[in-house]
Scaffold this motif. Structure first.
Motif, PDB file in Angstrom:
ATOM      1  N   ARG A   8       0.837  -1.197   0.000  1.00 47.76           N
ATOM      2  CA  ARG A   8       0.000   0.000   0.000  1.00 47.76           C
ATOM      3  C   ARG A   8       0.879   1.257   0.000  1.00 47.76           C
ATOM      4  O   ARG A   8       0.662   2.185  -0.763  1.00 47.76           O
ATOM      5  CB  ARG A   8      -0.898  -0.040   1.241  1.00 47.76           C
ATOM      6  CG  ARG A   8      -2.044   0.913   1.224  1.00 47.76           C
ATOM      7  CD  ARG A   8      -2.928   0.718   2.438  1.00 47.76           C
ATOM      8  NE  ARG A   8      -3.952  -0.291   2.262  1.00 47.76           N
ATOM      9  CZ  ARG A   8      -4.158  -1.334   3.060  1.00 47.76           C
ATOM     10  NH1 ARG A   8      -3.406  -1.520   4.118  1.00 47.76           N
ATOM     11  NH2 ARG A   8      -5.121  -2.192   2.809  1.00 47.76           N
ATOM     12  N   HIS A   9       1.882   1.221   0.830  1.00 47.02           N
ATOM     13  CA  HIS A   9       2.784   2.356   0.971  1.00 47.02           C
ATOM     14  C   HIS A   9       3.522   2.623  -0.351  1.00 47.02           C
ATOM     15  O   HIS A   9       3.587   3.745  -0.841  1.00 47.02           O
ATOM     16  CB  HIS A   9       3.772   2.050   2.096  1.00 47.02           C
ATOM     17  CG  HIS A   9       4.591   3.226   2.499  1.00 47.02           C
ATOM     18  ND1 HIS A   9       4.060   4.270   3.221  1.00 47.02           N
ATOM     19  CD2 HIS A   9       5.889   3.543   2.260  1.00 47.02           C
ATOM     20  CE1 HIS A   9       5.003   5.172   3.404  1.00 47.02           C
ATOM     21  NE2 HIS A   9       6.123   4.764   2.835  1.00 47.02           N
ATOM     22  N   ARG A  10       4.040   1.550  -0.938  1.00 46.51           N
ATOM     23  CA  ARG A  10       4.809   1.673  -2.186  1.00 46.51           C
ATOM     24  C   ARG A  10       3.926   2.195  -3.321  1.00 46.51           C
ATOM     25  O   ARG A  10       4.295   3.114  -4.047  1.00 46.51           O
ATOM     26  CB  ARG A  10       5.392   0.307  -2.544  1.00 46.51           C
ATOM     27  CG  ARG A  10       6.162   0.286  -3.851  1.00 46.51           C
ATOM     28  CD  ARG A  10       6.969  -0.987  -3.996  1.00 46.51           C
ATOM     29  NE  ARG A  10       6.158  -2.192  -4.194  1.00 46.51           N
ATOM     30  CZ  ARG A  10       5.683  -2.591  -5.379  1.00 46.51           C
ATOM     31  NH1 ARG A  10       5.910  -1.876  -6.460  1.00 46.51           N
ATOM     32  NH2 ARG A  10       4.981  -3.710  -5.484  1.00 46.51           N
ATOM     33  N   ARG A  16       1.594   9.066  -6.236  1.00 48.67           N
ATOM     34  CA  ARG A  16       1.754  10.513  -5.995  1.00 48.67           C
ATOM     35  C   ARG A  16       2.862  11.113  -6.858  1.00 48.67           C
ATOM     36  O   ARG A  16       2.874  12.311  -7.120  1.00 48.67           O
ATOM     37  CB  ARG A  16       2.079  10.768  -4.514  1.00 48.67           C
ATOM     38  CG  ARG A  16       0.888  10.637  -3.596  1.00 48.67           C
ATOM     39  CD  ARG A  16       1.196  11.202  -2.218  1.00 48.67           C
ATOM     40  NE  ARG A  16       2.274  10.471  -1.554  1.00 48.67           N
ATOM     41  CZ  ARG A  16       2.073   9.474  -0.682  1.00 48.67           C
ATOM     42  NH1 ARG A  16       0.852   9.101  -0.362  1.00 48.67           N
ATOM     43  NH2 ARG A  16       3.088   8.854  -0.128  1.00 48.67           N
ATOM     44  N   GLN A  17       3.803  10.251  -7.283  1.00 47.57           N
ATOM     45  CA  GLN A  17       4.948  10.764  -8.050  1.00 47.57           C
ATOM     46  C   GLN A  17       4.661  10.971  -9.532  1.00 47.57           C
ATOM     47  O   GLN A  17       5.482  11.526 -10.247  1.00 47.57           O
ATOM     48  CB  GLN A  17       6.148   9.823  -7.887  1.00 47.57           C
ATOM     49  CG  GLN A  17       6.822  10.018  -6.523  1.00 47.57           C
ATOM     50  CD  GLN A  17       7.835   8.937  -6.207  1.00 47.57           C
ATOM     51  OE1 GLN A  17       7.924   7.928  -6.913  1.00 47.57           O
ATOM     52  NE2 GLN A  17       8.589   9.141  -5.137  1.00 47.57           N
ATOM     53  N   LEU A  18       3.519  10.517 -10.015  1.00 48.24           N
ATOM     54  CA  LEU A  18       3.204  10.709 -11.437  1.00 48.24           C
ATOM     55  C   LEU A  18       3.124  12.193 -11.764  1.00 48.24           C
ATOM     56  O   LEU A  18       2.575  12.977 -10.981  1.00 48.24           O
ATOM     57  CB  LEU A  18       1.847  10.078 -11.765  1.00 48.24           C
ATOM     58  CG  LEU A  18       1.759   8.568 -11.916  1.00 48.24           C
ATOM     59  CD1 LEU A  18       0.328   8.180 -12.230  1.00 48.24           C
ATOM     60  CD2 LEU A  18       2.693   8.091 -13.019  1.00 48.24           C
ATOM     61  N   VAL A 127      -5.849   0.971  -4.669  1.00 47.66           N
ATOM     62  CA  VAL A 127      -4.428   1.201  -4.406  1.00 47.66           C
ATOM     63  C   VAL A 127      -3.614   0.164  -5.187  1.00 47.66           C
ATOM     64  O   VAL A 127      -2.564   0.469  -5.739  1.00 47.66           O
ATOM     65  CB  VAL A 127      -4.130   1.143  -2.892  1.00 47.66           C
ATOM     66  CG1 VAL A 127      -2.631   1.219  -2.618  1.00 47.66           C
ATOM     67  CG2 VAL A 127      -4.853   2.285  -2.171  1.00 47.66           C
ATOM     68  N   ALA A 128      -4.139  -1.067  -5.263  1.00 48.37           N
ATOM     69  CA  ALA A 128      -3.539  -2.120  -6.090  1.00 48.37           C
ATOM     70  C   ALA A 128      -4.631  -3.123  -6.444  1.00 48.37           C
ATOM     71  O   ALA A 128      -5.682  -3.150  -5.805  1.00 48.37           O
ATOM     72  CB  ALA A 128      -2.397  -2.809  -5.341  1.00 48.37           C
ATOM     73  N   PHE A 129      -4.384  -3.932  -7.477  1.00 51.10           N
ATOM     74  CA  PHE A 129      -5.356  -4.966  -7.865  1.00 51.10           C
ATOM     75  C   PHE A 129      -4.610  -6.105  -8.540  1.00 51.10           C
ATOM     76  O   PHE A 129      -3.472  -5.938  -8.980  1.00 51.10           O
ATOM     77  CB  PHE A 129      -6.426  -4.392  -8.805  1.00 51.10           C
ATOM     78  CG  PHE A 129      -5.899  -3.928 -10.144  1.00 51.10           C
ATOM     79  CD1 PHE A 129      -5.288  -2.684 -10.265  1.00 51.10           C
ATOM     80  CD2 PHE A 129      -6.002  -4.730 -11.273  1.00 51.10           C
ATOM     81  CE1 PHE A 129      -4.794  -2.253 -11.506  1.00 51.10           C
ATOM     82  CE2 PHE A 129      -5.518  -4.301 -12.515  1.00 51.10           C
ATOM     83  CZ  PHE A 129      -4.910  -3.058 -12.627  1.00 51.10           C
TER      84      PHE A 129
END
Ligand code: FFO
Ligand code: ATP
Length: 210
Positions: A8-10, A16-18, A127-129
């Motif tokens: 989740r953190h990664r 956010r960096q995009l 957040v991920a899938f």
């Protein structure tokens, strides 16, 4: 192996960096993916979200969907029952106010509320899938609690359909499955829409026909 918290953190950091260009392009591509999908054509009442923390922005989609005659809803956090969401109509341009996480939400007027079962399509922030349709969210369980009733439905007719929304980089090979996870009907990214076969839990990539 990476824990859910680490993953989740990664993913959140990477999201956010995009850059702005990349985000804008992805949002435009996602809008096109959604608007040409069969599910969109069959949906009248659509729940969206107001992006935060670098999430895929639905602003462009929301405007077009409104112009296409769809009715748009946004989630409003509930104190009771805990961790549940209610959905209220939103018309582009209307004033919103920030909830305790700073996410803008509509004023909860009874006349604008819709029961979750009456929504046709719910766009769920991911957040991920993975390709089985398992999702990782913010970890607070709001969507799992709110749509827990879908876990008990069998057969072809399920409403609403939960469609996860993410950037394609957020896909990972396999996520751990939790008993409370509510399966997604599909995932849409800037690259296309992938339907998940909820019944047998396998997934087929079907970018243009869903
Ligand atoms: N855009 C959007 N809206 C949404 C969600 C979402 O994931 N995205 N939610 C999906 O469930 C619900 C809100 N859930 C949330 C859960 C955690 C945090 C969050 O920022 N947690 C912080 C710590 C916050 C604090 O305790 O002050 C963090 O993890 O950094 C935000 C929203 C409803 N609305
Ligand atoms: N139907 C449910 N019954 C009991 N507990 C639940 C239920 N749904 C969710 N939870 C709880 O909520 C939390 C959700 O955790 P999880 O890490 O799966 O969240 P998530 O799916 O990533 O996040 P979210 O739903 O907020 O997007 C868990 O701690 C779990 O105990």
């Amino acid at each position: 192996m990476e824990s859910k918290a680490e993953l989740r953190h990664r993913m959140r950091r990477q999201r956010r960096q995009l850059g702005l260009c990349e985000r804008t392009r992805a949002a435009r591509q996602l809008t096109a993916v959604l608007r040409r999908s069969r599910w969109y054509h069959h949906s009248h009442r659509i729940a969206c979200y107001w992006a935060m923390d670098g999430e895929m922005d639905l602003g462009a989609f929301l405007q077009r969907a409104h112009q296409d005659g769809r009715v748009i809803y946004l989630p409003v956090l509930q104190k009771k029952p805990t961790k549940s969401l209610r959905f209220y109509q939103y018309r582009p341009g209307e004033r919103l106010r920030a909830n305790r996480f700073g996410i803008p939400e509509p004023r909860p007027r009874q006349a604008n509320r819709i029961a979750c079962r009456d929504l046709d399509l719910v766009l769920v922030p991911l957040v991920a899938f993975d390709q089985q349709g398992h999702r990782l969210g913010m970890g607070a369980g709001f969507y799992d609690h709110t749509f827990a009733f879908l876990r008990h439905q069998r057969g072809r007719w399920r409403r609403p359909r939960l469609l996860g929304i993410a950037f394609s980089f957020q896909r990972i090979v396999e996520l751990p499955v939790e008993p409370w996870d509510v399966p997604l009907a599909g995932v849409a990214t800037e690259r296309g829409l992938t339907r998940c076969q909820i019944e047998n839990r396998s997934c087929s990539s079907n970018p243009n026909r869903s």
